[in-house]
Scaffold this active site. Structure first.
Site, short mmCIF file in Angstrom:
data_model
loop_
_atom_site.label_atom_id
_atom_site.label_comp_id
_atom_site.label_asym_id
_atom_site.label_seq_id
_atom_site.Cartn_x
_atom_site.Cartn_y
_atom_site.Cartn_z
CG ASN A 295 -0.49 -7.30 -1.30
OD1 ASN A 295 -1.26 -7.85 -1.97
ND2 ASN A 295 -0.88 -7.10 0.16
CD GLU B 125 -2.68 -1.45 2.58
OE1 GLU B 125 -2.57 -0.39 3.33
OE2 GLU B 125 -3.42 -2.56 2.74
CD GLU C 222 -4.39 -8.09 1.85
OE1 GLU C 222 -5.37 -7.52 2.58
OE2 GLU C 222 -3.41 -8.05 1.97
CG ASP D 192 -12.53 -9.29 2.37
OD1 ASP D 192 -12.59 -8.42 1.71
OD2 ASP D 192 -12.22 -9.18 3.62
CG HIS E 219 -9.95 -6.13 1.29
ND1 HIS E 219 -10.04 -7.19 2.21
CD2 HIS E 219 -8.54 -5.82 1.45
CE1 HIS E 219 -8.87 -7.64 2.38
NE2 HIS E 219 -8.02 -6.83 2.40
O1 G3I Z 1 -2.80 -5.05 18.80
C1 G3I Z 1 -4.04 -4.97 19.62
C2 G3I Z 1 -3.91 -5.84 20.45
O2 G3I Z 1 -3.08 -5.08 21.54
C3 G3I Z 1 -5.68 -5.49 21.30
O3 G3I Z 1 -5.89 -6.30 22.35
C4 G3I Z 1 -6.61 -5.83 20.16
C5 G3I Z 1 -7.94 -5.88 20.51
O4 G3I Z 1 -8.56 -4.55 20.77
O5 G3I Z 1 -6.33 -5.06 19.08
C6 G3I Z 1 -5.24 -5.39 18.43
O6 G3I Z 1 -4.87 -4.75 17.26
C7 G3I Z 1 -5.93 -5.16 16.22
C8 G3I Z 1 -4.87 -5.86 15.18
O7 G3I Z 1 -5.82 -5.84 13.99
C9 G3I Z 1 -4.45 -7.04 15.43
O8 G3I Z 1 -5.05 -7.75 16.22
C10 G3I Z 1 -6.17 -3.83 15.58
O9 G3I Z 1 -7.13 -3.13 16.51
C11 G3I Z 1 -6.92 -4.15 14.24
O10 G3I Z 1 -7.34 -2.87 13.68
C12 G3I Z 1 -6.21 -4.87 13.65
O11 G3I Z 1 -6.75 -5.15 12.28
C13 G3I Z 1 -6.16 -5.62 11.23
C14 G3I Z 1 -5.97 -4.72 10.28
O12 G3I Z 1 -5.17 -5.13 8.85
C15 G3I Z 1 -4.99 -3.43 10.55
O13 G3I Z 1 -4.33 -2.78 9.32
C16 G3I Z 1 -7.21 -6.74 10.54
O14 G3I Z 1 -6.98 -7.83 11.67
C17 G3I Z 1 -6.39 -7.28 9.41
O15 G3I Z 1 -7.44 -8.24 8.50
C18 G3I Z 1 -6.20 -6.20 8.27
O16 G3I Z 1 -5.59 -6.60 7.06
C19 G3I Z 1 -5.22 -5.60 6.17
C20 G3I Z 1 -3.95 -6.20 5.48
O17 G3I Z 1 -2.83 -6.42 6.30
C21 G3I Z 1 -3.58 -5.22 4.37
N1 G3I Z 1 -4.58 -5.13 3.50
C22 G3I Z 1 -5.81 -4.48 4.11
C23 G3I Z 1 -6.53 -5.53 5.04
C24 G3I Z 1 -7.72 -5.43 5.67
O18 G3I Z 1 -7.56 -4.01 6.34
#
Ligand code: G3I
Length: 381
Positions: free
Chosen positions: A224, A181, A289, A291, A260
């Protein structure tokens, strides 16, 4: 015939006898989904249905799906989840577990436990791995973003990170999302929110590819991004950048579209043409990715028409990849709604994956399976 570049699905996993799942969806409006929800026969597996040399992947759930409640890590504790992961897929992508905030939580400390577990799982089940990701503007730890490092220090930190992480898994990762990105939707480099480009200039992207290649010459190195499924300003920016880098001899191997998608918008009908223009540059391409989210009706249960439309999007994305010679890796961003990132990020939307919370298969699952089977049959003719 597609070139066979890597180990593909082995039917050896058939040895893992999966008991019939007993979960029943609370409300099931779709006759398609109810028809054969629990078959685990080999012919009903995506990885077995795929043409030779074509891998079908999923993200491995990595947390953050239900922010308001704690829940056990699916990969570690959800047995049903792991069984399906092994049976259905020939490629896995850590959803979060190889990102900086997970794998490099302190400047002088790496935490490889979760990433190691995924790579080992993949090897046990004859799956390849997509590494995700090395240079990104998001999910960087605070020590990095707020560390006040000099340019020299930052460059050394990135180089050390790439050398360490890529080196640790050398020979075990099929494709790496080296740069994730790096452009905005207008096709402008992220010169503000991407710490690396902001502080070190655009040349750092080429260096990231060079360092990754040094650490693992066998891994295929990718750009990507999302919203690059069509020919548009953003994908044009990648098209131009890749040509420039290739002319300089930078080891870029691939361009991948995250995909997405949402049924709110039309399907990107030029996906195949877009992949083909990167293929023409000599690059591999991939869908990484996929969905397909949708607006949930008040009942919370999608209509049969919504499910049909979703299945159609899944099918068309897969068909586009199958139609391009160098597109041999097709990954969905999780297979069950139970661990989808979507509801957390898009209020009122969801149901984006090919299985329900209970692992019941939606029409989208069968659309993928049947499209793979048709492609395999066509190649064997
Ligand atoms: O690290 C914290 C943790 O300390 C806390 O306990 C927990 C619950 O509140 O949150 C944790 O962080 C989360 C993280 O995932 C890991 O668990 C974030 O809040 C959450 O925003 C994060 O979301 C991820 C997102 O990327 C962040 O950018 C999604 O799971 C993941 O599916 C998503 O994946 C991205 C790809 O990497 C790149 N392309 C887009 C795709 C979808 O956004």
């Amino acid at each position: 015939m597609r070139p066979l570049r890597f180990a593909t699905a082995s039917l050896a996993v058939a040895a893992l006898a999966l008991p019939l799942m007993t979960g029943v969806a609370t409300a099931d409006p779709s006759p398609d989904r109810a028809a054969a929800p629990h078959s685990n026969a080999t012919f009903d597996r995506l990885r077995a249905a795929a043409p030779e040399g074509f891998v079908v992947g999923t993200a491995v759930a990595g947390g953050g799906h239900h922010l308001s409640q704690d829940y056990p890590d699916p990969f570690t504790y959800d047995r049903e989840y792991r069984k399906i992961l092994a049976r259905q897929f020939s490629s896995v992508s850590p959803e979060n577990q190889m990102k900086w905030d997970y794998i490099h939580p302190e400047r002088d400390r790496y935490d490889f436990a979760q990433a190691d577990a995924i790579v080992e799982f993949a090897e046990r089940h004859d799956q390849v791995v997509r590494g995700h990701t090395l240079l990104w503007h998001s999910q960087n730890p605070e020590w990095l973003e707020k560390g006040g490092f000099s340019k020299e220090e930052l460059r050394a930190i990135l180089r050390e990170h790439i050398t360490t992480v890529v080196g640790r898994y050398a020979g075990r990762i099929q494709q790496w999302d080296v740069a994730n990105e790096i452009f905005d939707d207008q096709g402008r480099l992220r010169t503000q929110d991407n710490i690396w480009i902001r502080e070190l200039g655009p040349g750092i992207v080429a260096d990231a590819f060079r360092w990754a290649h040094e650490a693992d010459p066998a891994a295929k190195l990718f750009f990507n991004d999302y919203n690059v499924e069509s020919v548009n300003a953003k994908s044009n920016a990648y098209h131009a950048l890749v040509q420039d880098l290739l002319a300089q001899g930078v080891p870029v191997d691939g361009f991948s579209v995250q995909a997405h998608l949402s049924t709110r918008y039309g399907f990107p009908g030029d996906l195949k043409d877009n992949l083909r223009r990167f293929d023409a540059l000599g690059l591999e391409t991939a869908v990484t990715e996929l969905d397909v989210r949708m607006d949930l009706p008040e009942s919370g249960v999608p209509t049969a028409e919504q499910e049909r439309k979703q299945a159609d999007y899944y099918r068309r994305a897969l068909e586009a990849c199958l139609a391009v010679d160098g597109c041999n890796s097709f990954t969905i961003w999780g297979f069950t709604d139970k661990y989808s990132w979507v509801p957390v990020f898009f209020e009122g939307e969801g149901f984006a994956n090919v299985m329900t919370d209970d692992f019941d298969r939606k029409p989208a699952f069968y659309a993928l399976r049947d499209t793979l089977k048709a492609a395999k049959k066509a190649e064997n003719r």
